[in-house]
Scaffold this active site. Structure first.
Site: not given
Lengths: 336, 336, 336
Positions: C195, C215, C236-238
């Site tokens: 990540q 991240r 969650g990521h993004n």
């Protein structure tokens, strides 16, 4: 060494078998080894009794004749089992005394016999009761009270103005006394509402790992005595939970709601804010309580699990449900 | 400096373009800058290929002709991308050695090459394997085993009797080995059932931030090898999760349930206790599994999202659904 | 000592009653004692006005005549109350200076007036802005930025590459910047996707206790300005969350989803990955958003809470819903 007769005497149980049978540990009916004590409290597992290798089984009178080994006969085998497990617990493992790395505010008060682990912190004006244990990295903020014989497991946090009764047990990662979620919309953005209340927890409560209980906005968030909370539960500000209520993991309770005594809330259920739930209400797993429940009893919401291709068809029809009901009413009228 | 050809050789991929193209980092198709490598693994993003400013794209053979820059051709571009990301990772940043503030019990055993950050704690009789990293504030309680090359990120907690295999990675705030939620009702209140088991985690598992995995009541809670858990998951006591199963965030699994191998559990799903889920079962997001699932396949529950005024009408009709079905059956019979 | 007139002047409010009425604290209408200020902002509580013992009540002009004591008259009593609470807050209680036990990397940069509590850690190359507070056990990993006047409450964790704007407030147990859940299936097992992104948080955001924000995989996970997150939320990521959006406790947002500005997400709702939610969308408690919502408005899913024996009958019929719809369509055609 515990023996069959010693356990029977201690808990007022009848027994069958050699009074001197030694008991060295606890196992399940299926996997116990000789020397171990097992229990039979759920008829689902009766079939495992004949094959058990346990030396002693706790069971109800009706199952005693079928027991292949010594047994302890109890009117409530599960309760007797619960009582006996405590004899085999290895405790909480915290050495006596106060670890030299603990940071204790000058204005804090520690009773005799308090045990404090490494890197624990006790804030200003906080009071720690006799026999309490603060494990490693436990954080007791300012203006808190930790009652007698409380146990704060590693990395528990009491942020501030949290008052615990006696014998409260808090598991790792739990956070009590963080700011409640109070915001007001003003001129295109949010204003924070200062959270001026605290958290009060009664005697004999247990609070699971990573559970959060927020401070009240004005008055306190309250858990009455003997409330039992599992892991990852969220209790909003100004909630009040009645005595002896037990809540399973991952439940969310929104602010200012009152839950009665002797309630059982199933895992991952949700309870909206500003409602009242009567005593002795049971809520099913993952149900959402959207209005007050004024009568004791069992409640649930949700739809059944299905193979996805079947579920998809039914779920699509849910969007037509009101139209279906209207059509059905028309057909029925026409048919009358 | 990595080059196109170096990557192709390392991962056994074909390539097109200048073998010496330097690769300095990773970007998305849409936002990569020259020097970066991007990937195309989802046909939803094929339209972004023509406009990419990436210097190299990993893609399937079918997309190679349309690629405006150098490319790496893979039978499985997503897997190739996954493998390549590791080359650009900056690692876990923990300096060699044991920070002087770490508190290590005298009876603990540390293998060679263990790295331990500030304020970490290792309890009595615990064993830390070669190459393991315990980041700042990591807490390893008594009687734990941390296998080789495990990584415990900052503020992870192993409460006690937790045994990790090799290469297990645990994220911040996760709590393994807290007491399972075991209580028995007796004379108007709750008795705690001592939790005498532990937690066993297989090799190559990953456990997300603020996830909780409780100790077993008698036997252990078990994760087999290569189980992947996202954040804020709750695993009750005595659960067993089969190898290679992946669980998305916020899932709740109640006690004593067995989940098979190669299962995929969607985010915020719930799984009740004492059931069995077969291998290769997929459960949809926010579905509730209330009984054993004995066949591989996809399962779901719930109702579709709708504008609230439409939803409200349909939801109200749900309360009449059984009555509707009876009316419908009557009409159908009358019509026959 | 605050007086009625002083508050009226400060916040531009009209008042009735003795200008010198002293105000010593804040209470609820029902439980305030003399000296306290209460507020009436919800008509549900109008009935409590006549009996209040508060010395001053903040209320709308329409309620002023019914007020039994002094009052402050506001066009928006809730907002005025929010503003006034800040005057009674006892603050965050962190003494000036840097506690001698804090571990600060040599390459970190601390601005003037930073306050750091015991056992806090600041990693390599991280920058802490003027007036920021890092409470006990706060962990700021490598390559982070903490803006001016940020408050990191006890046991907050910024794992790495987390950049906070100014005046961000993070509550205990929150974890920002842990690895996103990125795995790829390859040859019978899982490969981890490194990540490589970070987390960016805008100005004036608040992040609740035990909330997790991962991240990004390649680019950053982003919260725009004035985003307000309650406890135990998983981002969650993004994911990207628009300015001024407020999210209640226990919500799960899966990876790469974009949420608009001024959204209100109800407690324990779920939002699947890779979708877009427009500005000014409101999502009901425990609803699951499974596809993009392109229009502002209120949305919900789920079924109503019912007594369990009624619910069980209706839930069983849900599995027949598609069949019912087909039967109904046939009957309707036959009737036409």
């Amino acid at each position: 060494m515990l023996t069959l007769k010693a356990l029977a005497d201690r808990f007022g149980l009848d027994f069958r078998g050699d009074a001197d049978t030694p008991i060295t540990g606890i196992g399940t009916l299926a996997d116990a080894v000789p020397g171990q004590l097992a229990f039979l409290a759920n008829s689902k597992y009766t079939g495992q009794l004949a094959g058990t290798r346990a030396s002693v089984v706790i069971l109800g009178a009706a199952d005693a004749d079928a027991c292949p080994c010594a047994c302890l006969i109890s009117g409530n085998p599960y309760t007797s089992f619960a009582q006996i497990t405590a004899l085999f617990d290895d405790g909480d493992d915290l050495p006596d005394g106060i670890h030299p790395t603990a940071v204790i505010a000058a204005s804090a008060t520690l009773a005799a016999g308090v045990r404090i682990g490494p890197y624990a912190v006790v804030g200003e004006r906080s009071v720690i009761g006799a026999g309490a244990q603060l494990h490693a990295h436990a954080h007791v903020g300012n203006d808190c009270v930790v009652g007698e014989d409380c146990v704060l497991m590693p990395k528990t946090t009491l942020v501030k103005r949290v008052r615990l009764g006696n014998r409260v047990r808090i598991h790792s990662g739990a956070v009590l006394g963080a700011d409640g979620f109070g915001i007001a919309f003003h001129q295109g953005g949010w204003i924070k509402i200062a959270q001026l209340g605290g958290v009060r927890v009664g005697d004999d409560c247990e609070i699971g790992a990573n559970t959060t209980i927020d401070r009240g906005a004005i008055e306190d968030t309250v858990l009455e005595n003997d409330v039992r909370l599992d892991n990852q539960i969220q209790i909003g500000h100004n909630v009040r939970i009645g005595a002896h209520t037990a809540i399973a993991g991952c439940v969310a309770v929104a602010g200012s709601t009152r839950i009665g005594k002797y309630c059982l809330i199933g895992g991952a259920a949700g309870i909206v804010g500003h409602i009242e739930i009567a005593d002795k209400v049971t809520v099913g797993a993952m149900s959402l309580v959207t209005h007050s429940l004024t009568e004791a009893g069992e409640y649930a919401s949700g739809t059944p699990i299905q193979p996805k291709n079947e579920w998809r068809k039914n779920a699509a029809r849910f969007k037509q449900l009101d139209a279906m009901a209207r059509t059905l009413n028309t057909l029925k009228k026409n048919g009358d």
